[in-house]
Structures are given as structure tokens and as C-alpha cells.
Motif scaffolding. Structure first.
Motif, PDB file in Angstrom:
ATOM      1  N   UNK A  67       0.818  -1.224   0.000  1.00  0.00           N
ATOM      2  CA  UNK A  67       0.000   0.000   0.000  1.00  0.00           C
ATOM      3  C   UNK A  67       0.847   1.268   0.000  1.00  0.00           C
ATOM      4  N   UNK A  68       1.994   1.218  -0.682  1.00  0.00           N
ATOM      5  CA  UNK A  68       2.879   2.387  -0.740  1.00  0.00           C
ATOM      6  C   UNK A  68       3.127   2.669  -2.217  1.00  0.00           C
ATOM      7  N   UNK A  69       2.692   3.830  -2.694  1.00  0.00           N
ATOM      8  CA  UNK A  69       2.869   4.161  -4.112  1.00  0.00           C
ATOM      9  C   UNK A  69       3.897   5.289  -4.249  1.00  0.00           C
ATOM     10  N   UNK A  70       4.376   5.467  -5.478  1.00  0.00           N
ATOM     11  CA  UNK A  70       5.297   6.575  -5.740  1.00  0.00           C
ATOM     12  C   UNK A  70       4.487   7.742  -6.289  1.00  0.00           C
ATOM     13  N   UNK A  79      12.607   5.380 -10.585  1.00  0.00           N
ATOM     14  CA  UNK A  79      11.364   5.286  -9.807  1.00  0.00           C
ATOM     15  C   UNK A  79      10.457   4.200 -10.381  1.00  0.00           C
ATOM     16  N   UNK A  80      10.391   4.150 -11.722  1.00  0.00           N
ATOM     17  CA  UNK A  80       9.571   3.123 -12.369  1.00  0.00           C
ATOM     18  C   UNK A  80      10.099   1.728 -12.076  1.00  0.00           C
ATOM     19  N   UNK A  81      11.406   1.576 -12.182  1.00  0.00           N
ATOM     20  CA  UNK A  81      12.007   0.258 -11.924  1.00  0.00           C
ATOM     21  C   UNK A  81      11.776  -0.194 -10.484  1.00  0.00           C
ATOM     22  N   UNK A  82      12.041   0.711  -9.553  1.00  0.00           N
ATOM     23  CA  UNK A  82      11.915   0.358  -8.132  1.00  0.00           C
ATOM     24  C   UNK A  82      10.475   0.032  -7.765  1.00  0.00           C
ATOM     25  N   UNK A  83       9.550   0.879  -8.233  1.00  0.00           N
ATOM     26  CA  UNK A  83       8.140   0.659  -7.923  1.00  0.00           C
ATOM     27  C   UNK A  83       7.677  -0.673  -8.510  1.00  0.00           C
ATOM     28  N   UNK A  84       8.053  -0.936  -9.762  1.00  0.00           N
ATOM     29  CA  UNK A  84       7.605  -2.174 -10.419  1.00  0.00           C
ATOM     30  C   UNK A  84       8.150  -3.390  -9.688  1.00  0.00           C
ATOM     31  N   UNK A  85       9.429  -3.333  -9.287  1.00  0.00           N
ATOM     32  CA  UNK A  85      10.032  -4.475  -8.594  1.00  0.00           C
ATOM     33  C   UNK A  85       9.367  -4.710  -7.242  1.00  0.00           C
ATOM     34  N   UNK A  86       8.825  -3.661  -6.658  1.00  0.00           N
ATOM     35  CA  UNK A  86       8.165  -3.820  -5.353  1.00  0.00           C
ATOM     36  C   UNK A  86       6.671  -4.078  -5.514  1.00  0.00           C
ATOM     37  N   UNK A 101       5.338  -0.995 -14.464  1.00  0.00           N
ATOM     38  CA  UNK A 101       4.247  -1.915 -14.800  1.00  0.00           C
ATOM     39  C   UNK A 101       2.906  -1.249 -14.537  1.00  0.00           C
ATOM     40  N   UNK A 102       2.841  -0.368 -13.532  1.00  0.00           N
ATOM     41  CA  UNK A 102       1.598   0.372 -13.290  1.00  0.00           C
ATOM     42  C   UNK A 102       1.919   1.857 -13.193  1.00  0.00           C
ATOM     43  N   UNK A 103       1.405   2.591 -14.163  1.00  0.00           N
ATOM     44  CA  UNK A 103       1.740   4.014 -14.237  1.00  0.00           C
ATOM     45  C   UNK A 103       0.465   4.860 -14.167  1.00  0.00           C
ATOM     46  N   UNK A 104       0.472   5.795 -13.221  1.00  0.00           N
ATOM     47  CA  UNK A 104      -0.647   6.728 -13.069  1.00  0.00           C
ATOM     48  C   UNK A 104      -0.278   8.005 -13.831  1.00  0.00           C
ATOM     49  N   UNK A 105      -1.187   8.470 -14.669  1.00  0.00           N
ATOM     50  CA  UNK A 105      -0.913   9.629 -15.534  1.00  0.00           C
ATOM     51  C   UNK A 105      -1.606  10.849 -14.939  1.00  0.00           C
ATOM     52  N   UNK A 106      -0.817  11.866 -14.618  1.00  0.00           N
ATOM     53  CA  UNK A 106      -1.418  13.053 -14.006  1.00  0.00           C
ATOM     54  C   UNK A 106      -2.047  13.978 -15.042  1.00  0.00           C
ATOM     55  N   UNK A 107      -3.212  14.485 -14.681  1.00  0.00           N
ATOM     56  CA  UNK A 107      -3.954  15.451 -15.500  1.00  0.00           C
ATOM     57  C   UNK A 107      -3.930  16.767 -14.739  1.00  0.00           C
ATOM     58  N   UNK A 108      -3.020  17.661 -15.157  1.00  0.00           N
ATOM     59  CA  UNK A 108      -2.735  18.865 -14.377  1.00  0.00           C
ATOM     60  C   UNK A 108      -3.242  20.122 -15.069  1.00  0.00           C
TER      61      UNK A 108
END
Ligand SMILES: Cc1cc2nc3c(=O)[nH]c(=O)nc-3n(C[C@H](O)[C@H](O)[C@H](O)COP(=O)(O)O)c2cc1C
Lengths: 227, 447
Positions: free
Chosen positions: B92-95, B111-118, B138-145
């Protein structure tokens, strides 16, 4: 011509059908009936198809359009063709706020008037308004051309970047860092092309050009009042 | 003059608690330069925080679970309300969202590599989606700013979730800025702006204002993405009860709530230190809003702002969050403010731990920069490994606490597991002051 009647077809089904088109078959002309102010009509399209919307729409009609030629016979609500990438969107009536907001490409034509913040944060789109536009139009506009055959409201082009603004009528006031600029032959050529594509018989020579003074590009305490 | 006069005791020099040396130094700096201080990072002032809470642990009335033997699960699913494809994360910890532009391409990749590996997600930022980042996440959230830099429907459809950013804890009500030094050719191109100019990101969205518009904006984004991916709404800790309720009303799948300790790439110091609520003060009102609407756990709550350890994670979850998000801590894991660069920090007029001029693009650790030479100091593979390790440690720490409190899933942590060390923290977290059954505002009075 394929028809979709929004009186009997859910919005989701209509958009799904249009988004599934590739333009590779013979079904390239579509007609949407009874939009009755629905939001998000014909948004997210990505194929060289022609869509005619018969009536008025709500927010974000033709949002993020790519390739498609969308024609609305009535008026549109806020954010028509927001973030458009390519293609053309033609509105026979008037447009509410934020027409063409953040658009990155393609041509948006509004045959009537556009309300406030027309072309806000535009990033490459071309917008031609046959009538007038409201206040704060082209706020923070980055790239692209905004052509206004009528008058512009207050604070036109506030905090403008590199977008070009052409107005035939009066400008109530210019926003921070927006100034009148010399009309050179290349600008007349751009105007002539856009006016023709937008079906306007206005003459390029009748317009004035506005652009960025580029004084707010790097922070300077002496300009603090303008920020 | 007599000897006794010479030696008469004098009042010792007294430093003002109001006009401290750092305050005076800032006045002199402002007077000399005529410009306010801009910096990165979050609030540095001390505010009530998770450190002011303690777990009670098991006792006669509650029995603990055996460490390493009895399961304590950590997974979380986000976006179950409307999305066809909710996101399930192993931890339950996201970047959190950090822009390419603020960070180097290597840092985004790490950041992508570390998050995906975890087994968790990472998030784009104000500047669009880079192929490196998409490719390694593997899971990417796209910000709409509000700035919509780089926004396009193809990236929108490539995303695993969309996060509509209304505010950031470091600067509720403020827009972004990226100073000219960091605008490389690539950054300029992604934002369709000239190279080398100071870029201001708007503080409001260009095509909607208010909760009713937001509802229609969410409808449009869902129509464009075929209702497949979850839509998050990120708000700054400001009016958490109402903002959460309004985000839910507007149709959000997930609410992301960022407290004032939350980092930023560049903002006025006066903004960072003086606007917004501490993270601790945000969680209970947001959870109450969800409960009042019957939406707790149906619309998930992600909390950020000053999360550093597994204990912080466990405390946020115990107060009712479904997950947390980290920014600054992830950068530290990659090597930000590492003492090995002390000589270079000194040369920049700062020191390890205090380096916050992330907007200047001269980061010795090569993270908050676009300078190719500095950026090459960060190896994205090694960085990713470090981030994965850190995320694993935080998860193990949170599990340790949850087991000690007798829970077989992190989400079973609850406010009853906590007590507060200070009256302020007791009031904000609405858990009893240690050794009492009382907290300020407790229904029914207390003592
Ligand atoms: C370098 C940096 C860049 C950031 N860029 C963005 C951004 O582009 N969009 C955004 O919503 N938040 C941005 N944030 C804020 C984070 O998403 C997040 O809210 C914050 O970092 C969480 O607090 P923490 O740093 O204490 O973990 C940024 C933060 C940092 C440190």
C-alpha cells in the motif's frame, strides 16, 4: 451516412462506436441526432471520419479530437475541442467558455461568438472565430494562431507565450505582456490560409496582430505588478 | 573608574525568539536581492506528525500474530468504484507524481524500476509521460494537471490510472514553476514552450472550475478511456472533509490527499511553510467524509506528505487511509542529500540534509537536474534496486507493527490501535492522549 440517435442510444455506446472507427472502410460519414446538450459528445475520436452533430451540445464536445472532421450545427457548451490534436471542428452557432483550451493541433472554427477564455493555454491549435470573443482569451497561450473576425474582450493574451493573435475588430484591453506587433507578409499568408479554410470572406489586411512582449519570460522583481 | 565598576555583571546577550538569526538572514537576503525564496521540498517547520502517535500493541484483550509465520497481507486494490480495470498493488505504498523536468529521465526511470520491482505504481507529473517511465513502470498513473503540458489522448489511454491534480500539499492553491535553468531541449519540446524560460504552470484547470464541472470533466476522461482505468482526484490538505466529499460527488474512484509536509520541486518558501494542513490533521476528516457518504473503502483514500517509515505507513492506514504515497523519501532512497556529496553541497552554500535548491538544476546527486553530466551520476538500475529495497523495508516494518497489534492484513489496523503523545496530535488524529481515554473533541465529553 450512419445515424446515431442520442434520444435512444446511450452516450457511451455512441462514443464507443465512433472511437472504434478506423476510417479504413466505407463508413466514414456519421450523423448524431438529438444531442440535446449532452456532454462529451464525439470525444476521443481518432480516425479520418466525418461526424455531423445535429443540434446543441454541452461540455467538451469533440474533446481531444484526432483526425476527425466534426461539425456541430448548433451551439456548444464549455471546452469544445479541448486539447484537440488534429482534424477540424466546425461550430455553426456560438461556443461557451474555454473553446479550444490547450489544443495542440487541428483547426477549430466557430461561426458565431466564443465566450471567455477562448484558446486558453493553446499549444498549437488554430482557432478562427467569425464573431467576437470574451475576456481573458488566449490566457497563457503557448503556440498556434487565434483569429477573431469580430471584437475581443478584456485582457486579451494575458501572460502570452508564442501564440499569434489576429483581431479584425476592437480589443477591449490587452493582458499583461501582450502587445500589438507588426503584421509582416508571412502573417498575412497565415491569415489568408486560415480564413479560407474557415470559410470567412474577411481580408487579411483588415486584421491587427498581437503577441508576447516576452518580458515575463524570466522572473524580474521590477515586473512584480504584472504577475 | 574603580575595579568594581569594570567587573560589574552585565545582562547576557539575549537572542530574540521572534527575530532569530535565520529570520534576520532571510530579511537581509530579501533586501539584497528583491526576490522571494524559492526552493524544493516540503514544510521544514515542526508540525504535529505521525511521530506524535504510538501503537499500543497486543495485550490480554488482544493477541498478537507470530512474526514470519502468521500471514499479514499487504495488498490493496484502487479504483473499484467505476473502473473496469482497478489497480491491484502488492503493497500500500505508491510513488507520488514528480515531473520529468523537475527530475531527470534517469531518476524517473529508477522510480519506475523500483516501484515495479516492489509491486506498486508510480506516477507521471507536470511535464507529461516519458517513454522511459512508461516502459519501466508496470503500473503508471498519468497526471492530469492544470498546465496540461504534454497532455494527449494516446498517453491517456496508455495509462493504468488517471490522477486529476487539483492541489499539492506543499502549495494548496498554487501553480507550478520550473525555472529556465532546467528547461532542456527535451523538456521544452514536451511542454511546447521555448527553451530556457521560466515556466509557470497555472494554479487552476483551464477548462473547469468547481465540483459540478469536475463531474463533467471526469465523465469526459472516462468516455475517452472507455471507462477502463480508475480516476483519482488529488487534493492538497486544506479542507479535507469537503474536498473529499466533493471529489466523491464528482465521481472519483480514488482520493489522493497530500498534507503540508509534502514535497514540491519548486515553490516559494513562504507558501510551503504557511499554507495547508499537516498530514496528520487531514486523515480523519477525509475518512469521516467517506464514512458519511457510505463510501469508505469503496472510494479509496491515498495519503501523502512526510511518509518516511513503515511506522508512518501503519499509522496512516490505522487512521483510515487505504494506501500512502511517497515523494521525498523515494528521492532520498535514490541518493538525494547523501553525505557522500557533502563537499559539493558546501560549494553550493548548503549542507547534507538541508539541500533543497532542487529548482536550480545543479543537484550533486543527479536527481533533480537536466544537466546530462550530473544526471549520469544516477544509475537507473542501481537506483531502482535501492528504491525496491526501501519499499520492502517499509512494508516489513508496517507488517511488524500490524502483527504486534494482532492484524492479519495491514488494512485491519484501526484507530483503536493508537494513542497520542501530545494533546495536539490527540485532537488531530482523534485518538486518546497516551494513558487516558480522552482526546479533544471526543463525542460525549470525556473527563
Ligand atoms: C521533486 C518533486 C516533484 C513533484 N512534482 C509534482 C508534480 O508534478 N505533480 C504533483 O501533483 N505533485 C508533485 N510533487 C508532489 C508529490 O506528488 C507528493 O505530493 C509529495 O512529494 C508527497 O510528500 P513527500 O514528499 O513528503 O513524500 C512533487 C514532489 C517532489 C518532491
Amino acid at each position: 451516412m450512419q445515424q446515431i440517435d442520442l434520444a435512444t442510444t446511450p452516450l457511451r455506446e455512441m462514443n464507443e462506436t465512433l472511437q472504434a472507427q478506423t476510417g479504413a472502410d466505407n463508413q466514414t460519414a456519421w450523423e448524431i441526432l438529438n444531442p440535446r446538450g449532452s456532454h462529451a459528445v464525439a470525444c476521443g475520436l481518432d480516425a479520418p471520419i466525418e461526424v455531423t452533430v445535429r443540434g446543441h451540445t454541452g461540455y467538451y464536445c469533440a474533446g481531444m479530437n484526432k483526425q476527425a472532421a466534426i461539425h456541430v450545427t448548433g451551439s456548444v457548451g464549455p471546452g469544445v475541442a479541448e486539447n484537440m490534436m488534429s482534424g477540424t471542428v466546425v461550430i455553426d452557432g456560438d461556443a461557451s467558455q474555454y473553446a479550444g483550451a490547450t489544443g495542440r493541433g487541428g483547426l477549430l472554427v466557430i461561426k458565431g461568438n466564443a465566450s471567455s477564455r477562448c484558446g486558453i493555454s493553446m499549444k498549437g491549435i488554430d482557432i478562427v472565430v467569425h464573431g467576437n470573443i470574451g475576456h481573458m482569451s488566449a490566457f497563457m497561450a503557448q503556440v498556434g494562431n487565434l483569429v477573431v473576425c469580430g471584437d475581443a474582450g478584456e485582457a486579451l493574451g494575458d501572460s502570452l507565450y508564442e501564440a499569434r493573435l489576429f483581431v479584425r475588430g476592437s480589443v477591449k484591453s490587452l493582458g499583461s505582456d501582450c502587445i500589438e506587433k507588426e503584421m509582416r507578409p508571412e502573417h498575412l499568408a497565415i491569415l489568408a490560409d486560415l480564413l479560407e479554410r474557415a470559410g470567412s470572406d474577411a481580408k487579411p489586411e483588415e486584421f491587427r496582430r498581437y503577441g508576447s512582449a516576452r518580458k515575463l519570460y524570466t522572473f524580474d522583481i521590477d515586473n512584480a505588478a504584472a504577475y | 573608574m574603580s575595579t568594581s565598576d569594570k567587573e560589574a555583571p552585565r545582562t547576557a546577550p539575549i537572542q530574540s525568539a521572534t527575530f532569530t538569526n535565520p529570520v534576520n538572514a532571510e530579511i537581509r537576503r530579501a533586501a539584497a536581492t528583491g526576490i522571494y525564496d524559492i526552493r524544493g521540498g516540503g514544510a521544514k517547520r515542526k508540525v504535529p506528525h505521525f511521530d506524535d502517535l504510538l501503537f499500543l500493541g497486543a495485550s490480554i484483550s488482544r493477541y498478537p500474530l507470530e512474526g514470519y509465520r502468521e500471514r499479514c497481507d499487504t495488498s490493496v486494490t484502487l479504483g473499484t468504484r467505476f473502473a473496469k480495470n482497478p489497480i491491484t498493488l502488492d503493497i500500500p505504498i505508491t510513488i507520488a507524481g514528480m515531473s520529468f523536468g523537475a527530475l531527470s529521465a534517469q531518476a524517473k526511470e529508477a522510480l519506475g524500476r523500483g516501484a515495479s520491482a516492489a509491486g506498486t505504481s508510480t506516477t507521471t507529473g507536470d511535464g507529461g509521460m516519458t517513454p522511459e517511465e512508461r516502459g519501466h513502470s508496470t503500473k503508471l498513473v498519468y497526471q492530469y494537471l492544470p498546465s496540461r503540458y504534454g497532455m494527449n489522448p494516446d498517453d491517456l489511454r496508455r495509462a493504468d490510472a488517471i490522477e486529476i491534480v487539483v492541489g499539492q500539499g506543499a502549495k494548496p492553491g498554487g501553480g507550478g514553476m520550473l525555472l529556465g535553468q532546467k528547461i532542456s531541449d527535451r523538456v521544452a519540446e514536451m511542454r511546447t514552450l521555448p527553451k530556457g524560460i521560466d515556466q509557470r504552470s497555472a494554479c487552476r484547470h483551464p477548462d473547469w472550475t468547481g465540483p459540478d464541472d469536475l463531474e463533467i470533466k471526469i465523465l469526459e476522461l472516462r468516455e475517452i478511456t472507455g471507462w477502463r482505468v480508475p480516476i483519482y482526484v488529488k487534493v492538497a490538505g486544506s479542507r479535507p472533509y469537503f474536498d473529499t466529499a466533493l471529489a466523491v460527488k464528482a465521481g472519483a474512484d480514488v482520493v489522493v490527499l497530500d498534507g503540508m509536509q509534502g514535497g514540491t520541486a519548486a515553490t516559494q518558501d513562504v507558501f510551503i511553510e504557511n499554507v495547508g494542513l499537516p498530514t496528520l490533521a487531514c486523515i480523519r476528516p477525509a475518512v469521516r467524509a467517506l464514512q458519511d457518504l457510505g463510501m469508505h473503502r469503496e472510494v479509496q483514500l491515498v495519503v501523502s506528505g512526510g511518509i518516511r517509515t513503515g511506522a508512518d505507513v501503519a499509522k496512516a492506514l490505522a487512521l483510515g487511509a487505504d494506501a500512502v504515497s511517497i515523494g521525498t523519501a523515494a528521492l532520498v532512497a535514490l541518493g538525494d542529500n547523501d553525505p557522500k556529496w557533502e563537499a559539493e553541497y558546501q560549494a553550493l552554500g548548503t549542507t547534507t540534509g538541508a539541500y533543497d535548491d532542487w529548482h536550480e538544476g545543479r543537484d550533486p546527486a543527479g536527481i533533480t537536474t537536466q544537466d546530462p553530466l550530473l544526471a549520469s551520476r544516477l544509475d537507473p538500475i542501481e537506483g531502482g534496486r535501492r528504491l525496491r529495497n526501501y519499499l520492502k523495508v517499509m512494508t516489513l516494518e508496517a507488517q511488524t507493527i500490524a502483527r504486534a497489534c494482532g492484524h492479519n492484513h495491514l488494512h485491519n489496523l484501526e484507530p483503536e490501535d493508537l494513542c497520542a503523545l501530545t494533546v495536539e496530535a490527540a485532537a488531530m488524529a482523534q485518538v486518546p492522549l497516551a494513558g487516558t481515554e480522552w482526546y479533544p473533541g471526543k463525542p460525549g465529553g470525556g473527563y
